[in-house]
Write a protein that holds these residues in place. Structure first.
Motif, PDB file in Angstrom:
ATOM      1  N   VAL A  81     -25.085  28.302 -43.569  1.00  0.00           N
ATOM      2  CA  VAL A  81     -24.381  27.029 -43.466  1.00  0.00           C
ATOM      3  C   VAL A  81     -24.054  26.480 -44.850  1.00  0.00           C
ATOM      4  CG1 VAL A  81     -25.320  26.426 -41.220  1.00  0.00           C
ATOM      5  CG2 VAL A  81     -26.576  25.790 -43.286  1.00  0.00           C
ATOM      6  N   LYS A  82     -24.752  26.951 -45.864  1.00  0.00           N
ATOM      7  CA  LYS A  82     -24.424  26.657 -47.259  1.00  0.00           C
ATOM      8  C   LYS A  82     -24.183  27.999 -47.937  1.00  0.00           C
ATOM      9  CE  LYS A  82     -27.203  22.426 -47.552  1.00  0.00           C
ATOM     10  NZ  LYS A  82     -28.299  21.725 -48.278  1.00  0.00           N
ATOM     11  N   GLU A  83     -22.918  28.379 -48.012  1.00  0.00           N
ATOM     12  CA  GLU A  83     -22.569  29.715 -48.518  1.00  0.00           C
ATOM     13  C   GLU A  83     -21.895  29.602 -49.885  1.00  0.00           C
ATOM     14  OE1 GLU A  83     -22.603  33.834 -48.393  1.00  0.00           O
ATOM     15  OE2 GLU A  83     -23.487  32.425 -46.947  1.00  0.00           O
ATOM     16  N   ILE A  84     -22.433  30.311 -50.839  1.00  0.00           N
ATOM     17  CA  ILE A  84     -21.874  30.321 -52.189  1.00  0.00           C
ATOM     18  C   ILE A  84     -20.980  31.545 -52.346  1.00  0.00           C
ATOM     19  CG2 ILE A  84     -22.405  30.512 -54.644  1.00  0.00           C
ATOM     20  CD1 ILE A  84     -25.037  29.060 -54.043  1.00  0.00           C
ATOM     21  N   VAL A  85     -19.742  31.304 -52.741  1.00  0.00           N
ATOM     22  CA  VAL A  85     -18.786  32.385 -53.008  1.00  0.00           C
ATOM     23  C   VAL A  85     -18.629  32.513 -54.524  1.00  0.00           C
ATOM     24  CG1 VAL A  85     -16.433  33.206 -52.676  1.00  0.00           C
ATOM     25  CG2 VAL A  85     -17.590  31.973 -50.830  1.00  0.00           C
ATOM     26  N   HIS A  86     -18.964  33.673 -55.052  1.00  0.00           N
ATOM     27  CA  HIS A  86     -18.881  33.906 -56.489  1.00  0.00           C
ATOM     28  C   HIS A  86     -17.477  34.369 -56.859  1.00  0.00           C
ATOM     29  CE1 HIS A  86     -23.232  33.513 -56.775  1.00  0.00           C
ATOM     30  NE2 HIS A  86     -23.333  34.340 -55.741  1.00  0.00           N
ATOM     31  N   ILE A  87     -16.933  33.780 -57.884  1.00  0.00           N
ATOM     32  CA  ILE A  87     -15.601  34.135 -58.367  1.00  0.00           C
ATOM     33  C   ILE A  87     -15.716  34.596 -59.815  1.00  0.00           C
ATOM     34  CG2 ILE A  87     -13.244  33.311 -58.776  1.00  0.00           C
ATOM     35  CD1 ILE A  87     -13.776  31.180 -56.643  1.00  0.00           C
ATOM     36  N   LYS A  88     -15.466  35.863 -60.038  1.00  0.00           N
ATOM     37  CA  LYS A  88     -15.544  36.392 -61.392  1.00  0.00           C
ATOM     38  C   LYS A  88     -14.378  35.882 -62.232  1.00  0.00           C
ATOM     39  CE  LYS A  88     -17.920  40.629 -59.977  1.00  0.00           C
ATOM     40  NZ  LYS A  88     -17.878  42.125 -59.968  1.00  0.00           N
ATOM     41  N   SER A  89     -14.573  35.900 -63.533  1.00  0.00           N
ATOM     42  CA  SER A  89     -13.533  35.380 -64.424  1.00  0.00           C
ATOM     43  C   SER A  89     -12.287  36.247 -64.410  1.00  0.00           C
ATOM     44  CB  SER A  89     -14.069  35.261 -65.857  1.00  0.00           C
ATOM     45  OG  SER A  89     -14.577  36.512 -66.303  1.00  0.00           O
ATOM     46  N   SER A  90     -12.429  37.497 -63.933  1.00  0.00           N
ATOM     47  CA  SER A  90     -11.274  38.382 -63.809  1.00  0.00           C
ATOM     48  C   SER A  90     -11.371  39.126 -62.481  1.00  0.00           C
ATOM     49  CB  SER A  90     -11.238  39.380 -64.982  1.00  0.00           C
ATOM     50  OG  SER A  90     -10.143  40.262 -64.856  1.00  0.00           O
ATOM     51  N   LEU A  91     -10.300  39.081 -61.693  1.00  0.00           N
ATOM     52  CA  LEU A  91     -10.295  39.701 -60.368  1.00  0.00           C
ATOM     53  C   LEU A  91      -9.171  40.722 -60.263  1.00  0.00           C
ATOM     54  CD1 LEU A  91     -10.759  36.541 -58.091  1.00  0.00           C
ATOM     55  CD2 LEU A  91     -12.481  38.277 -58.550  1.00  0.00           C
ATOM     56  N   ASP A  92      -9.519  41.952 -59.849  1.00  0.00           N
ATOM     57  CA  ASP A  92      -8.458  42.906 -59.543  1.00  0.00           C
ATOM     58  C   ASP A  92      -7.924  42.588 -58.157  1.00  0.00           C
ATOM     59  OD1 ASP A  92     -10.181  44.051 -57.602  1.00  0.00           O
ATOM     60  OD2 ASP A  92     -11.020  45.413 -59.093  1.00  0.00           O
ATOM     61  N   SER A  93      -6.884  43.277 -57.732  1.00  0.00           N
ATOM     62  CA  SER A  93      -6.216  42.971 -56.471  1.00  0.00           C
ATOM     63  C   SER A  93      -7.160  43.068 -55.284  1.00  0.00           C
ATOM     64  CB  SER A  93      -5.024  43.908 -56.269  1.00  0.00           C
ATOM     65  OG  SER A  93      -4.407  43.657 -55.022  1.00  0.00           O
ATOM     66  N   GLY A  94      -7.975  44.123 -55.262  1.00  0.00           N
ATOM     67  CA  GLY A  94      -8.892  44.315 -54.146  1.00  0.00           C
ATOM     68  C   GLY A  94      -9.961  43.236 -54.085  1.00  0.00           C
ATOM     69  N   SER A  95     -10.530  42.893 -55.244  1.00  0.00           N
ATOM     70  CA  SER A  95     -11.568  41.865 -55.297  1.00  0.00           C
ATOM     71  C   SER A  95     -11.001  40.505 -54.927  1.00  0.00           C
ATOM     72  CB  SER A  95     -12.184  41.808 -56.695  1.00  0.00           C
ATOM     73  OG  SER A  95     -12.805  43.030 -57.021  1.00  0.00           O
ATOM     74  N   LEU A  96      -9.764  40.246 -55.361  1.00  0.00           N
ATOM     75  CA  LEU A  96      -9.139  38.967 -55.064  1.00  0.00           C
ATOM     76  C   LEU A  96      -8.972  38.786 -53.556  1.00  0.00           C
ATOM     77  CD1 LEU A  96      -6.221  37.286 -56.939  1.00  0.00           C
ATOM     78  CD2 LEU A  96      -6.089  37.522 -54.473  1.00  0.00           C
ATOM     79  N   GLN A  97      -8.426  39.795 -52.877  1.00  0.00           N
ATOM     80  CA  GLN A  97      -8.228  39.699 -51.431  1.00  0.00           C
ATOM     81  C   GLN A  97      -9.554  39.633 -50.684  1.00  0.00           C
ATOM     82  OE1 GLN A  97      -5.374  39.118 -49.958  1.00  0.00           O
ATOM     83  NE2 GLN A  97      -4.304  39.210 -51.935  1.00  0.00           N
ATOM     84  N   SER A  98     -10.554  40.372 -51.181  1.00  0.00           N
ATOM     85  CA  SER A  98     -11.872  40.346 -50.548  1.00  0.00           C
ATOM     86  C   SER A  98     -12.506  38.964 -50.662  1.00  0.00           C
ATOM     87  CB  SER A  98     -12.774  41.389 -51.200  1.00  0.00           C
ATOM     88  OG  SER A  98     -14.083  41.337 -50.660  1.00  0.00           O
ATOM     89  N   THR A  99     -12.395  38.354 -51.847  1.00  0.00           N
ATOM     90  CA  THR A  99     -12.943  37.015 -52.054  1.00  0.00           C
ATOM     91  C   THR A  99     -12.227  35.997 -51.178  1.00  0.00           C
ATOM     92  OG1 THR A  99     -13.530  37.529 -54.348  1.00  0.00           O
ATOM     93  CG2 THR A  99     -13.346  35.197 -53.765  1.00  0.00           C
ATOM     94  N   LEU A 100     -10.908  36.105 -51.123  1.00  0.00           N
ATOM     95  CA  LEU A 100     -10.123  35.170 -50.320  1.00  0.00           C
ATOM     96  C   LEU A 100     -10.451  35.317 -48.837  1.00  0.00           C
ATOM     97  CD1 LEU A 100      -7.970  33.001 -50.305  1.00  0.00           C
ATOM     98  CD2 LEU A 100      -6.226  34.787 -50.237  1.00  0.00           C
TER      99      LEU A 100
END
Length: 544
Positions: A81-100
């Motif tokens: 219910v309290k979920e932390i999403v980590h965002i790296k300072s640099s995201l490749d295309s795959g990581s970006l879509q996965s994070t989103l």
């Protein structure tokens, strides 16, 4: 299908009829932005630069009325219910879509309303509803933009990439749900344009103009390309008809003495009186109103008779009874030139911005120049929209549900059911269902689980054993019997000549046809489901 809010958008928050339900964002979600070093402390409310980037906390409010069910869904998806999403300072295309995608999964659940939660994902779409998806996407966008405002260059690059990606998703959703409208150039909106000009002279700002749209009546058309977050219209409170005007009038001294007189009813009565005031400040507004408001409340006898056996008949009768008791229906005249849509551009409105002392209408999805700009009157069924607004929206309305009343005490023993302990049950068109397979049949899982639990004390598991299959066959046969009786009451559509019927009879028949389509889809799903179960039962018997 339009109503008129440019001057009469009541800003009181105590009437559901006057404005849409409050955005779920303000009720069920909370956002914090924290640094990677601080992510162990969920109470932090700031953003800080670190070598690894930043983190965003998405939290389900513990006061959400659907908290337990949403918590179970989050947990089933591997989230808290309290979920932390980590965002790296640099995201490749795959990581970006996965994070989103991860952020959207959480945001969708946080923003579910009761109907979406009950029925689950919509078939073929991969999400719960266009409404829910737009809410989730806009929530993520606001979250990212809040983060960007406090970030330095190293974090801003990844956040900007995320922002571009979610904007693309919003555009894609808008394109999928875009509706083409034809403007009738023969209809001149002189009174409406005079009203808009008067409003602008008194401080209003608009990027819309009024036109007559075929099949919809008057509507608002974008005069330029509008993006997400753009303000389509802004109205100063000085030209909004609100309860404050009632308090200043002579009527208030009389009305306040009447027991049960709400501020909304006072506003309605004031407007009715003010409409006949030749010297009214709002005369130009009242002159732009139609002489008659055609809604379900003004249906004639023939239209009411045509509705026999429908949900709309019941709703109109209840509404008329409430009117007799003196309840307020001022919402009939409080909406505006912006038409309602199942896929609106504007969702969040109705609150005055204290910084500008004005009412703003921001876009939740893009609107192209020449396109009709629509808003949402609320998450209402077709019966409600006909009763109080006088139209049935085109397309599949996920809130067109048929409530079911059971006398059996609820006993939910389903082991793997994430949505247990529902106190009410309902059905809707099964073409919206994601799963038509055995044990699902296109029907809502909470309903099936409830009916199963009423027939067996043993925990029900979705395994192809004889006992489970026999229970499901009984459930489907009982539902089939119930809806066979219902469809018979909806089978007299051909007894009316639509070509010569009045507007209310045509609208009544349109609703009845819609409800019949829902009932027919349920019967088809039951019939198909019974065949699936019988086939599996025959295999079980062959193995014995």
């Amino acid at each position: 299908m339009n109503r008129f809010f440019v001057l009469s958008s009541f800003i009181s928050s105590s009437s559901a009829a006057a404005q849409p339900k409050a955005p779920l964002l303000s009720q069920s979600s909370h956002l914090q932005v924290i640094s990677m070093e601080e992510d162990k402390h969920s109470s932090c409310d700031n953003t800080a630069e670190t070598g690894d980037g930043c983190s965003i906390l998405l939290e389900l409010s513990d006061v959400d009325p659907l908290f337990d069910k949403k918590k179970r869904l989050l947990n089933d998806g591997g989230f808290d219910v309290k979920e932390i999403v980590h965002i790296k300072s640099s995201l490749d295309s795959g990581s970006l879509q996965s994070t989103l995608n991860q952020m959207l999964q959480i945001a969708r659940i946080i923003h579910l309303d009761e109907v979406e939660l009950y029925f689950g994902p919509v078939g073929g779409l991969g999400f719960y509803s266009p409404r829910n998806e737009m809410e989730a996407q806009n929530f993520i966008l606001s979250l990212i933009e809040s983060s960007l405002s406090g970030q330095v260059h190293t974090q801003a690059h990844a956040l900007q990439d995320l922002r571009d990606a979610i904007i693309n998703r919003i555009h894609e959703l808008g394109t999928e749900n875009k509706v083409e409208n034809k403007i009738d150039t023969n209809y001149k909106c002189d009174k409406e344009n005079c009203l808009i000009q008067w409003a602008e002279n008194n401080g209003a700002k608009t990027r819309l103009h009024i036109a007559y749209i075929q099949g919809a009546g008057r509507g608002a058309i974008a005069t330029e390309d509008l993006e997400v977050g753009d303000i389509a219209m802004e109205i100063p409170t000085s030209i909004i008809i609100s309860e404050y005007l009632v308090y200043k009038s002579d009527m208030y001294q009389i009305l306040e003495r009447i027991d049960g007189m709400s501020s909304e009813t006072m506003s309605l009565l004031w407007s009715m009186k003010e409409r006949h005031n030749c010297h009214s400040q709002f005369k130009i507004y009242f002159d732009a109103l139609p002489e008659n408001f055609n809604t379900g409340l003004s249906f004639g006898v023939e239209a009411i008779m045509a509705l026999d056996g429908t949900l709309l008949f019941e709703e109109i009768m209840q509404a008329k009874e409430s009117c007799t008791r003196g309840s307020s229906f001022y919402g009939l005249v409080s909406s505006g030139f912006l038409n309602h849509s199942l896929h609106p551009h504007i969702v969040h409105y109705g609150k005055v911005d204290p910084a500008t002392n004005s009412l703003k209408f921001p876009l939740s999805r893009p609107c192209s120049v020449g396109e009709q700009c629509c808003l949402s009157y609320g998450n209402f069924s077709g019966s409600h929209l006909i009763t109080f607004y006088g139209f049935l929206p085109q397309g599949d309305n996920p809130y067109d549900v048929i409530p079911l009343d059971f006398d059996v005490d609820q006993v939910d023993t389903m082991e793997d059911c994430p949505l247990s302990n529902w106190t009410t049950h309902m059905v809707r068109g099964t073409w919206l269902s994601e799963n038509q397979n055995i044990f699902y049949y296109g029907l809502p899982s909470p309903l099936l689980d409830f009916l199963r639990s009423a027939r067996t004390q043993m925990p029900f598991t979705k395994t192809l054993i004889k006992a489970n299959l026999e229970v499901d066959k009984e459930v489907l046969e009982d539902l089939q019997s119930t809806f066979n009786d219902m469809v018979e009451n909806l089978s007299d559509l051909d007894s009316f000549d639509r070509e010569i019927s009045s507007w209310d009879v045509k609208l009544a028949l349109e609703f009845k046809e819609m409800q019949r389509r829902i009932v027919t889809s349920i019967l088809t799903s039951c019939s198909t489901g019974i065949k699936l179960v019988e086939y599996e039962l025959s295999k079980c018997k062959a193995e014995e």
